[in-house]
Design an enzyme around this catalytic site. Structure first.
Site, PDB file in Angstrom:
ATOM      1  N   ASN A 207       0.857  -1.188   0.000  1.00  0.00           N
ATOM      2  CA  ASN A 207       0.000   0.000   0.000  1.00  0.00           C
ATOM      3  C   ASN A 207       0.892   1.236   0.000  1.00  0.00           C
ATOM      4  OD1 ASN A 207       0.584   0.754   2.876  1.00  0.00           O
ATOM      5  ND2 ASN A 207      -0.273  -1.289   3.161  1.00  0.00           N
ATOM      6  N   ASP A 276      -3.816  -6.527   4.507  1.00  0.00           N
ATOM      7  CA  ASP A 276      -4.794  -7.472   5.059  1.00  0.00           C
ATOM      8  C   ASP A 276      -4.708  -8.842   4.399  1.00  0.00           C
ATOM      9  OD1 ASP A 276      -5.917  -5.760   6.941  1.00  0.00           O
ATOM     10  OD2 ASP A 276      -7.187  -4.793   5.426  1.00  0.00           O
ATOM     11  N   LYS A 286      11.011 -16.027 -11.033  1.00  0.00           N
ATOM     12  CA  LYS A 286      10.260 -14.870 -11.523  1.00  0.00           C
ATOM     13  C   LYS A 286       9.153 -15.355 -12.462  1.00  0.00           C
ATOM     14  CE  LYS A 286      10.863 -10.733 -14.237  1.00  0.00           C
ATOM     15  NZ  LYS A 286      11.556 -10.285 -15.426  1.00  0.00           N
ATOM     16  N   ILE A 304      -2.629  -8.220  13.438  1.00  0.00           N
ATOM     17  CA  ILE A 304      -1.644  -8.106  14.528  1.00  0.00           C
ATOM     18  C   ILE A 304      -2.262  -7.401  15.738  1.00  0.00           C
ATOM     19  CG2 ILE A 304       0.678  -7.305  15.141  1.00  0.00           C
ATOM     20  CD1 ILE A 304       1.311  -7.245  12.093  1.00  0.00           C
ATOM     21  N   PHE A 321      -4.329   2.701  15.042  1.00  0.00           N
ATOM     22  CA  PHE A 321      -4.629   3.745  14.058  1.00  0.00           C
ATOM     23  C   PHE A 321      -5.714   3.207  13.136  1.00  0.00           C
ATOM     24  CE2 PHE A 321      -1.772   7.447  14.087  1.00  0.00           C
ATOM     25  CZ  PHE A 321      -1.014   7.118  15.206  1.00  0.00           C
ATOM     26  N   LYS A 335     -13.505  -0.419  15.614  1.00  0.00           N
ATOM     27  CA  LYS A 335     -12.159  -1.024  15.666  1.00  0.00           C
ATOM     28  C   LYS A 335     -11.608  -0.962  17.089  1.00  0.00           C
ATOM     29  CE  LYS A 335     -10.934  -0.298  10.878  1.00  0.00           C
ATOM     30  NZ  LYS A 335     -10.275   0.521   9.876  1.00  0.00           N
TER      31      LYS A 335
HETATM   32  N1  CTP Z   1      -3.822  -3.838  11.693  1.00  0.00           N
HETATM   33  C1  CTP Z   1      -3.094  -4.931  12.100  1.00  0.00           C
HETATM   34  N2  CTP Z   1      -3.073  -6.060  11.332  1.00  0.00           N
HETATM   35  C2  CTP Z   1      -3.782  -6.128  10.187  1.00  0.00           C
HETATM   36  C3  CTP Z   1      -4.527  -5.006   9.760  1.00  0.00           C
HETATM   37  C4  CTP Z   1      -4.517  -3.883  10.542  1.00  0.00           C
HETATM   38  O1  CTP Z   1      -2.442  -4.869  13.136  1.00  0.00           O
HETATM   39  N3  CTP Z   1      -3.752  -7.224   9.466  1.00  0.00           N
HETATM   40  C5  CTP Z   1      -3.849  -2.628  12.559  1.00  0.00           C
HETATM   41  C6  CTP Z   1      -3.294  -1.376  11.920  1.00  0.00           C
HETATM   42  O2  CTP Z   1      -1.907  -1.233  12.208  1.00  0.00           O
HETATM   43  C7  CTP Z   1      -4.104  -0.280  12.610  1.00  0.00           C
HETATM   44  C8  CTP Z   1      -5.426  -0.934  12.879  1.00  0.00           C
HETATM   45  O3  CTP Z   1      -5.189  -2.355  12.851  1.00  0.00           O
HETATM   46  O4  CTP Z   1      -3.534   0.107  13.849  1.00  0.00           O
HETATM   47  C9  CTP Z   1      -6.521  -0.600  11.914  1.00  0.00           C
HETATM   48  O5  CTP Z   1      -6.076  -0.826  10.593  1.00  0.00           O
HETATM   49  P1  CTP Z   1      -6.987  -0.493   9.338  1.00  0.00           P
HETATM   50  O6  CTP Z   1      -6.256  -0.893   8.100  1.00  0.00           O
HETATM   51  O7  CTP Z   1      -7.553   0.882   9.443  1.00  0.00           O
HETATM   52  O8  CTP Z   1      -8.236  -1.462   9.585  1.00  0.00           O
HETATM   53  P2  CTP Z   1      -8.441  -3.002   9.458  1.00  0.00           P
HETATM   54  O9  CTP Z   1      -8.456  -3.583  10.830  1.00  0.00           O
HETATM   55  O10 CTP Z   1      -7.489  -3.604   8.478  1.00  0.00           O
HETATM   56  O11 CTP Z   1      -9.940  -3.040   8.883  1.00  0.00           O
HETATM   57  P3  CTP Z   1     -10.486  -2.546   7.435  1.00  0.00           P
HETATM   58  O12 CTP Z   1      -9.372  -2.789   6.450  1.00  0.00           O
HETATM   59  O13 CTP Z   1     -11.660  -3.441   7.214  1.00  0.00           O
HETATM   60  O14 CTP Z   1     -10.870  -1.114   7.601  1.00  0.00           O
END
Ligand code: CTP
Length: 390
Positions: A207, A276, A286, A304, A321, A335
């Site tokens: 990302n 995610d 490759k 996590i 966050f 969340k």
């Molecule tokens: N986070 C994490 N592990 C993941 C995804 C997210 O630890 N696999 C943590 C991020 O570091 C952040 C928080 O969860 O502190 C929220 O991340 P965000 O991407 O906003 O949300 P998601 O939990 O991934 O949910 P969604 O993508 O459905 O909004």
């Protein structure tokens, strides 16, 4: 916010790197600091006084006779919120150790009652000379903040330690000298950057996270006295000064390091943009172009923060966050509850990977606080101050 309206006195001594003080002045001024310069008579052989006069728009003092009243060394020492000597020559370092006040700079240093920030720069042999080593040791023991020089090719052509530290490092040491130390004795775990999920040796899914907010939080937590461990997914940023950095690439790697490091952490700040999903298959060769469209099948990565929330002890504070494209408050609140957090910092996607930040802080008590538009560094400080109320 941290350096805004702060009075910073820069002492420049006789070193070939005296010109680097110009960049330090500009860096501090851009962050709102008021800067003055005192230079030793030998520093004037390297850089003209006029350069510093023009940059700071104020007088530059070197000798007693330069001041109007003869008491300027006392007034300047009182004026300074932070006094940084950069570059600091072996000669000035020796004088600082023995309290010799034979020029304006060393006289201000003697009249200054807070820790000095000292950034040595000299030839390796001079730096490694027992006299200098001992002088620096004594200055450190007195509570002064030494910004160690780095290795490289020196002006004399020799290679070794003695190059003036990075301007970033000196700036962090100045911030450290100014801020209170609410995090003294606390281990703070911070994650940053966007994880990369490879599906062949060179291609990955990721990302646009720049890592700036996580790095700014690490810099501020260190400056507030914390023992900071930064678990960083790949970014283009320089390693923050005073912080232990553990580099990781994928979400799974980050997961393993975080779970190990969170054991003895007091504060956990999960700022990384964790992917995610990851590709289900990894090809060690490759992937070649073929006539058919290749399909990369994905599988979920571990969450996590969800796992941190499950394992967290009552004496640990966990901050998450959230980046949302809509329904900021509602989504962030969900969340916060689902991941068992103490605080969540939420922002809309418009600030994602940008230099500036604005958003909201939601506490587990449901209290909501607005974060004004600020640079990521100022925002990091605002967030920490709002949560820890120092
Ligand atoms: N986070 C994490 N592990 C993941 C995804 C997210 O630890 N696999 C943590 C991020 O570091 C952040 C928080 O969860 O502190 C929220 O991340 P965000 O991407 O906003 O949300 P998601 O939990 O991934 O949910 P969604 O993508 O459905 O909004």
């Amino acid at each position: 916010m941290v350096l805004k309206e702060k009075n910073i006195l820069i002492g420049v001594t006789g070193s070939i790197s005296a010109y680097k003080a110009c960049e330090l002045i500009r860096t501090l001024q851009k962050k709102g600091a008021k800067v003055r310069v005192t230079m030793t008579p030998s520093a004037r052989e390297f850089v003209g006084e006029l350069t510093f006069k023009a940059l700071t728009e104020t007088e530059v003092l070197s000798n007693w006779k330069d001041g109007k009243t003869g008491l300027e060394h006392i007034f300047w020492a009182r004026w300074a919120d932070s006094f940084v000597i950069a570059p600091a020559s072996a000669n000035t370092i020796a004088k600082l150790r023995y309290g010799i006040a034979d020029n304006f700079l060393t006289s201000v240093a003697l009249a200054y009652d807070k820790p000095l920030v000292i950034a040595p720069a000299m030839n390796t042999k001079m730096y490694e000379n027992k006299a200098t080593v001992e002088n620096i040791k004594v200055l450190k023991e007195r509570g002064n903040i030494l910004v160690d020089p780095c290795e490289g090719i020196l002006a004399c052509g020799e290679e070794g330690t003695g190059k003036l530290a990075d301007i970033d490092h000196i700036e962090t040491a100045i911030i450290y000298s100014i801020l209170p130390k609410p995090f003294k004795g606390k281990k703070i775990l911070i994650t940053a950057g966007g994880t990369r999920e490879f599906f062949d040796p060179i291609r990955y899914i990721s990302n646009a996270s720049s890592g700036q907010m996580g790095y700014a939080l690490a810099k501020m937590c260190y400056s507030l006295g914390g023992e900071v461990v930064l678990i960083s997914a790949p970014t283009s940023l320089k390693k923050p000064y005073g912080v232990k950095v553990i580099d990781v690439v994928s979400a799974e790697e980050m997961f393993n390091v975080v779970i190990k490091e969170m054991e003895d952490a007091d504060i956990i700040i999960m700022n990384a943009a964790v992917a995610d999903f990851r590709p289900k298959e990894y090809s060690s060769q490759k992937l070649k172009k073929s006539k058919e469209h290749p399909v990369v099948e994905l599988e979920p990565n571990p969450d996590i923060l969800l796992e941190i929330g499950k394992r967290k002890r009552s004496d640990q504070i966990v901050i998450g966050f959230a980046a949302e494209s809509e329904n900021l408050i509602e989504n962030a609140k969900n969340k916060l509850k689902r991941k068992n957090l103490d605080v969540i910092v939420a922002n809309l996607l418009e600030v994602f990977s940008k230099d500036r930040h604005k958003g909201i802080i939601i506490f587990s008590s449901e209290e909501i606080l607005e974060i004004p538009e600020l640079s990521k560094e100022e925002s990091a400080y605002f967030i920490l101050k709002s949560i820890f109320k120092f």
